[in-house]
Design an enzyme around this catalytic site. Structure first.
Site, mmCIF file in Angstrom:
data_model
loop_
_atom_site.group_PDB
_atom_site.id
_atom_site.type_symbol
_atom_site.label_atom_id
_atom_site.label_comp_id
_atom_site.label_asym_id
_atom_site.label_seq_id
_atom_site.Cartn_x
_atom_site.Cartn_y
_atom_site.Cartn_z
ATOM 1 C CE1 TYR A 33 1.178 -0.457 4.148
ATOM 2 C CE2 TYR A 33 -0.206 1.464 4.306
ATOM 3 C CZ TYR A 33 0.781 1.117 4.600
ATOM 4 O OH TYR A 33 1.340 1.183 6.300
ATOM 5 C CE LYS A 150 3.040 3.367 3.085
ATOM 6 N NZ LYS A 150 3.142 2.835 5.033
ATOM 7 C CD GLU A 182 10.631 1.500 10.551
ATOM 8 O OE1 GLU A 182 9.970 3.120 9.957
ATOM 9 O OE2 GLU A 182 9.974 0.540 10.519
ATOM 10 C CG LEU A 206 8.249 2.215 4.608
ATOM 11 C CD1 LEU A 206 8.256 1.352 3.841
ATOM 12 C CD2 LEU A 206 7.243 2.893 4.746
HETATM 13 N N1 PDD Z 1 3.292 4.651 7.236
HETATM 14 N N2 PDD Z 1 7.439 2.890 8.605
HETATM 15 C C1 PDD Z 1 6.695 3.224 8.380
HETATM 16 C C2 PDD Z 1 6.217 2.196 9.236
HETATM 17 C C3 PDD Z 1 5.354 3.594 7.955
HETATM 18 O O1 PDD Z 1 4.454 2.884 7.893
HETATM 19 C C4 PDD Z 1 5.611 4.411 7.679
HETATM 20 C C5 PDD Z 1 4.216 5.223 6.852
HETATM 21 C C6 PDD Z 1 6.625 5.861 7.836
HETATM 22 C C7 PDD Z 1 6.872 7.102 7.436
HETATM 23 O O2 PDD Z 1 6.865 6.791 5.244
HETATM 24 P P1 PDD Z 1 5.890 7.695 4.350
HETATM 25 O O3 PDD Z 1 6.864 9.111 4.820
HETATM 26 O O4 PDD Z 1 6.605 7.268 3.068
HETATM 27 O O5 PDD Z 1 4.479 8.274 5.228
HETATM 28 C C8 PDD Z 1 7.539 4.910 8.380
HETATM 29 C C9 PDD Z 1 1.831 5.885 6.499
HETATM 30 C C10 PDD Z 1 1.518 7.522 6.459
HETATM 31 C C11 PDD Z 1 0.511 4.706 7.219
HETATM 32 O O6 PDD Z 1 0.669 3.635 7.166
HETATM 33 O O7 PDD Z 1 -0.492 5.283 6.927
#
Ligand code: PDD
Length: 286
Positions: A33, A150, A182, A206
């Site tokens: 996703y 992801k 993270e 991620l």
């Molecule tokens: N989550 N690390 C994890 C485990 C994440 O699920 C996310 C993002 C990030 C940040 O990635 P980005 O900057 O590309 O959004 C880091 C999204 C927002 C979610 O699951 O809703």
């Protein structure tokens, strides 16, 4: 008016949307996703999200059910049909519906992938919690080892966020072999003596699209960046801490496991990065 979602080629009212009970995303979390933010009705860092989607798909030998150009058009339709000004678009690609429920992946020529998109409204720029900061608790990182992909396997992050909520905190930071990986859905940073410290990119985390932009803006603003792991103890004695994600931008962290970070208020570097990020993203949204 009801919400309009996109499911396998069609725009339908959310209550009429249908997915097979055999969909592998539903049965096995065999799906990837992306969440792309929307500001002023436009997509933020769309190219970054699409590039990461392609990588997630290719790591799992999945096929994209539509072309990347079509994806942009579907995102725009979701925004327009739902009249979204500020918020985001959620996109999920699954390996499709396979009645065999086999642990071996089906042939992608036989079982076609599935795709779903929906939009949501969420205050991003003037959101109190995003500006005031959150407290976090540490939790062991018990996710699988390919966190660079992801996937929709979000039960453990959700479990950890629930632990945080039950302890009166806003989020959890995962810790593995003594070091922070993270947050449950964001990348983690600390600031010490003006240096921004965040874990380097490996399969352990991620590769955040917001992270890439924030580190680029930090360097452009002559801020020093060190990509290396840090411990909870180091974070607790840092001057500032923050997290980044598409739906949170840069969000200050003011307490870790009950210990105030710096003054216990959002620090100047996180606040500045949040401002720069918002300004720059408004300029480049598509
Ligand atoms: N989550 N690390 C994890 C485990 C994440 O699920 C996310 C993002 C990030 C940040 O990635 P980005 O900057 O590309 O959004 C880091 C999204 C927002 C979610 O699951 O809703």
């Amino acid at each position: 008016m009801s919400q309009v979602v996109y499911v396998n080629g069609e725009y339908v009212a959310a209550e009429d949307a249908k997915i097979s009970v055999f969909d592998r995303g539903f049965l096995m979390a065999d799906a990837v996703y992306e969440v792309t933010s929307v500001l002023g009705g436009k997509l933020i860092d769309f190219e970054g999200h699409v590039t990461r989607l392609q990588r997630s798909l290719s790591e799992l030998q999945m096929m994209a059910p539509v072309s990347m150009d079509e994806l942009l058009e579907i995102h725009r339709q979701i925004i327009a049909r739902n009249n979204i000004d500020e918020g985001g678009v959620y996109l999920q690609v699954t390996r499709g519906a396979d009645v065999a429920r086999d642990f071996v992946w089906p042939d992608p020529e036989v079982v076609k992938g599935g795709i779903v998109l929906f939009g949501f409204e969420k205050p991003l720029v003037n959101a109190k919690v995003l500006e005031e900061g959150i407290s976090v608790i540490s939790q062991p990182d018990e996710r699988w080892g390919r966190r660079d992909i992801k996937t929709t396997q979000l039960l453990y992050p959700s479990f950890a966020k629930m632990q945080a909520k039950q302890q009166g905190a806003g989020d959890a930071w995962f810790v593995e072999e003594g070091y922070v990986t993270e947050g449950t859905a964001n990348n983690a940073y600390i600031v010490k003596d003006g240096v921004i410290i965040t874990r380097q990119l490996t399969n352990d985390i991620l590769h955040g699209i917001t992270r890439a932009a924030i580190l680029r803006f930090a360097s452009e603003a002559q801020m020093k960046v060190e990509e290396r792991p840090f411990t909870i103890e180091e974070a607790q004695s840092a001057d500032e801490a923050f997290v980044t994600s598409a739906t949170g931008f840069a969000q200050p962290v003011i307490k870790i496991d009950g210990v105030d970070i710096g003054t216990g208020k959002p620090g100047p570097i996180s606040v500045r990065l949040r401002e720069i990020y918002t300004e720059e993203m408004r300029k480049t949204a598509v």
